[in-house]
Design a protein around this motif. Structure first.
Motif, mmCIF file in Angstrom:
data_model
loop_
_atom_site.group_PDB
_atom_site.id
_atom_site.type_symbol
_atom_site.label_atom_id
_atom_site.label_comp_id
_atom_site.label_asym_id
_atom_site.label_seq_id
_atom_site.Cartn_x
_atom_site.Cartn_y
_atom_site.Cartn_z
ATOM 1 N N ALA A 16 24.075 0.547 66.718
ATOM 2 C CA ALA A 16 25.163 -0.306 66.384
ATOM 3 C C ALA A 16 25.587 0.496 65.111
ATOM 4 O O ALA A 16 25.218 1.655 64.128
ATOM 5 N N ARG A 17 26.851 0.287 64.287
ATOM 6 C CA ARG A 17 27.565 1.433 63.213
ATOM 7 C C ARG A 17 28.171 2.876 64.241
ATOM 8 O O ARG A 17 28.023 3.487 63.095
ATOM 9 N N LEU A 18 28.146 2.962 65.211
ATOM 10 C CA LEU A 18 28.598 4.128 65.533
ATOM 11 C C LEU A 18 30.216 3.379 66.070
ATOM 12 O O LEU A 18 30.529 3.139 66.544
ATOM 13 N N THR A 19 31.045 5.053 66.078
ATOM 14 C CA THR A 19 31.798 5.329 66.802
ATOM 15 C C THR A 19 32.035 5.433 67.578
ATOM 16 O O THR A 19 31.044 6.531 68.127
ATOM 17 N N LYS A 20 32.848 5.348 68.592
ATOM 18 C CA LYS A 20 33.250 6.419 69.919
ATOM 19 C C LYS A 20 33.545 8.406 69.692
ATOM 20 O O LYS A 20 32.746 9.208 70.106
ATOM 21 N N GLN A 21 34.068 8.916 68.023
ATOM 22 C CA GLN A 21 34.459 9.629 68.092
ATOM 23 C C GLN A 21 32.941 9.927 67.742
ATOM 24 O O GLN A 21 33.228 11.455 68.044
ATOM 25 N N GLU A 22 32.781 9.318 66.719
ATOM 26 C CA GLU A 22 30.925 10.498 66.605
ATOM 27 C C GLU A 22 30.019 9.853 67.394
ATOM 28 O O GLU A 22 28.863 11.035 67.674
ATOM 29 N N ILE A 23 29.905 9.319 68.727
ATOM 30 C CA ILE A 23 29.053 9.321 69.390
ATOM 31 C C ILE A 23 29.326 10.585 71.014
ATOM 32 O O ILE A 23 28.765 11.450 71.177
ATOM 33 N N GLN A 24 30.610 10.758 70.935
ATOM 34 C CA GLN A 24 31.175 12.203 71.850
ATOM 35 C C GLN A 24 31.121 13.318 71.178
ATOM 36 O O GLN A 24 30.617 14.152 71.830
ATOM 37 N N ALA A 25 31.127 13.486 69.662
ATOM 38 C CA ALA A 25 30.864 14.666 69.019
ATOM 39 C C ALA A 25 29.563 14.742 68.890
ATOM 40 O O ALA A 25 28.941 16.374 69.285
ATOM 41 N N GLY A 26 28.237 13.957 69.373
ATOM 42 C CA GLY A 26 26.674 13.753 69.214
ATOM 43 C C GLY A 26 26.794 14.486 70.178
ATOM 44 O O GLY A 26 25.767 15.322 70.692
ATOM 45 N N THR A 35 19.394 11.793 79.017
ATOM 46 C CA THR A 35 19.385 12.022 77.737
ATOM 47 C C THR A 35 19.557 10.005 76.527
ATOM 48 O O THR A 35 19.969 10.539 75.739
ATOM 49 N N ILE A 36 18.831 9.641 77.296
ATOM 50 C CA ILE A 36 18.982 8.065 76.103
ATOM 51 C C ILE A 36 18.283 8.493 75.553
ATOM 52 O O ILE A 36 18.026 7.930 74.802
ATOM 53 N N SER A 37 16.992 9.121 75.358
ATOM 54 C CA SER A 37 16.303 8.968 74.063
ATOM 55 C C SER A 37 17.348 10.262 73.216
ATOM 56 O O SER A 37 16.763 10.085 71.907
ATOM 57 N N ILE A 38 17.864 11.243 73.523
ATOM 58 C CA ILE A 38 18.044 12.053 72.482
ATOM 59 C C ILE A 38 20.079 10.683 72.086
ATOM 60 O O ILE A 38 19.943 11.361 71.101
ATOM 61 N N LEU A 39 20.017 9.753 73.112
ATOM 62 C CA LEU A 39 21.196 9.639 72.241
ATOM 63 C C LEU A 39 20.678 8.068 71.315
ATOM 64 O O LEU A 39 21.058 7.976 69.961
ATOM 65 N N ALA A 40 19.335 8.131 71.210
ATOM 66 C CA ALA A 40 18.326 7.158 69.833
ATOM 67 C C ALA A 40 18.131 7.912 69.036
ATOM 68 O O ALA A 40 18.747 7.846 68.138
ATOM 69 N N ARG A 41 18.559 9.701 69.157
ATOM 70 C CA ARG A 41 17.541 10.363 68.082
ATOM 71 C C ARG A 41 18.963 10.939 67.243
ATOM 72 O O ARG A 41 18.628 10.157 66.373
ATOM 73 N N PHE A 42 20.004 10.756 68.374
ATOM 74 C CA PHE A 42 21.100 10.855 67.332
ATOM 75 C C PHE A 42 21.455 9.622 66.722
ATOM 76 O O PHE A 42 21.627 9.782 65.640
ATOM 77 N N SER A 43 21.300 7.973 67.523
ATOM 78 C CA SER A 43 21.212 7.038 66.588
ATOM 79 C C SER A 43 20.949 6.939 65.277
ATOM 80 O O SER A 43 20.856 6.266 64.533
ATOM 81 N N TYR A 44 19.466 6.996 65.239
ATOM 82 C CA TYR A 44 18.570 6.307 64.449
ATOM 83 C C TYR A 44 18.906 8.030 62.722
ATOM 84 O O TYR A 44 18.610 7.887 62.269
ATOM 85 N N ALA A 45 19.229 9.176 63.477
ATOM 86 C CA ALA A 45 19.665 9.682 62.757
ATOM 87 C C ALA A 45 20.597 9.131 61.099
ATOM 88 O O ALA A 45 21.353 9.323 60.855
ATOM 89 N N ARG A 46 22.039 8.895 62.143
ATOM 90 C CA ARG A 46 22.902 8.602 61.385
ATOM 91 C C ARG A 46 22.665 6.808 60.595
ATOM 92 O O ARG A 46 23.506 6.584 60.060
ATOM 93 N N ASN A 47 21.667 6.470 61.583
ATOM 94 C CA ASN A 47 21.937 5.145 60.940
ATOM 95 C C ASN A 47 20.398 4.554 59.411
ATOM 96 O O ASN A 47 19.991 3.947 58.988
#
Length: 338
Positions: A166-176, A92-104
């Motif tokens: 960067a620029r992510l909240t805990k709530q956003e990460i958990q929801a993602g 899921t590391i790449s999925i976490l990265a994809r999520f972060s890129y989409a948010r940023n």
């Protein structure tokens, strides 16, 4: 919570040294005349118990509050579980990265391929240096895995400096994670049935990502042992704290958990070479998936097919490694430990 005293099997006398603590639901089938008219908190005000547990007053009663509910610990084993590709269908590391890129977006951060390419170059150089080395024992493999630490740390440093997360909240990460991560069938049921004595031990980069993926299971952050992001006023700085990056790091943390309490025995569940030292150092190791099969053959480590075992017999099976590709088999193995 109610208190019931029982007759001693030999003398027929009521023995005050024995207590049974039951939840109200567990007592619904009991006759009212069998139950003392005392609330459990009148006798033991600090304790509450989610299920029937038997204790002697003379024993030291250990308290936990990891799931938010205090309870008297039964003789349940320590269960430590890897996360990526053990609990989850994919890494899921790449999925976490994809999520972060989409948010940023829009962003000046290099594409994710920049970081994966740099990692593979470092890994390839290390592999070429050690290509002539024969790996025939577990000690050889452990040393080989430990040598990866500079490669892993360099990768984390590149990602941290670029501010990928960067620029992510805990709530956003958990929801993602809850939305994007697919958990294997039956895994959540097994974790839930053992929630009081389970830890997640992972080289993943975010505790909140793991917590979100496992929702609605009531894990607390203290049950998740992994690397994590740094937060400033609730917002991620993008820096990753590299606390668990190699197999050796995992083994050190696993041993710390083993030694922290008087667990009757330990069970480790994992899928990759990063889990191998923990698997062989646990009282019971459960190898999940197929990626470790060839490594175990190479090192002369025998794997027992979990499908052929009705349940664990810890006296007979201690230091046995089981293999499965189905969490339903794990549920069957662990059914007598709950």
């Amino acid at each position: 919570m109610l208190l019931k005293r029982t007759n001693h099997p030999s003398s027929g006398k009521i023995m005050p040294s024995m207590i049974y603590m039951f939840s109200a639901r567990a007592l619904t089938y009991k006759r009212r005349t069998d139950i003392c008219k005392f609330r459990c908190h009148q006798i033991m005000p600090a304790y509450s118990c989610p299920r029937a547990v038997v204790y002697r007053f003379s024993q030291r009663i250990k308290m936990f509050s990891r799931t938010g509910v205090k309870y008297a610990v039964s003789r349940r084993p320590l269960i430590v579980v890897d996360f990526d590709e053990t609990v989850t269908v994919k890494d899921t590391i790449s999925i976490l990265a994809r999520f972060s890129y989409a948010r940023n977006l829009p962003t000046d951060i290099p594409p994710w391929s920049h970081f994966t390419t740099a990692y593979m170059k470092d890994y390839g150089r290390l592999k070429s240096v050690n290509s002539a080395r024969q790996i025939t024992t577990l000690e050889d493999k452990t040393e080989q895995l430990a040598a990866l630490k500079p490669v892993e740390l360099a990768s984390l440093d590149r990602v941290s400096k670029a501010g990928v997360f960067a620029r992510l909240t805990k709530q956003e990460i958990q929801a993602g994670a809850k939305e994007m991560v697919q958990v294997r069938d039956h895994a959540q049921q097994v974790l839930l049935s053992n929630i009081e004595n389970v830890f997640i031990l992972s080289v993943n980069w975010s505790k909140d990502w793991i917590l979100g993926a496992l929702k609605p299971l009531p894990f607390l952050p203290s049950s998740i042992l992994s690397n994590d992001l740094v937060f400033d006023q609730g917002i991620s700085t993008g820096q990753i704290i590299p606390s668990i990056v190699t197999a050796d790091d995992k083994l050190k943390v696993f041993r710390q958990i083993q030694n922290a309490d008087a667990w009757p025995y330990s069970i480790y569940i994992g899928d990759s070479e990063t889990d191998l030292p923990c698997l062989v150092n646990a009282d019971i190791g459960i190898v999940f998936g197929t990626s470790l099969i060839n490594t175990c053959k190479q090192l002369g480590i025998e794997l027992v097919d979990a499908k052929k075992v009705p349940s664990l017999d810890i006296k007979q099976d201690r230091h046995t490694l089981y293999h499965t590709v189905d969490w339903a088999d794990i549920a069957n193995l662990l059914k007598d430990t709950t």
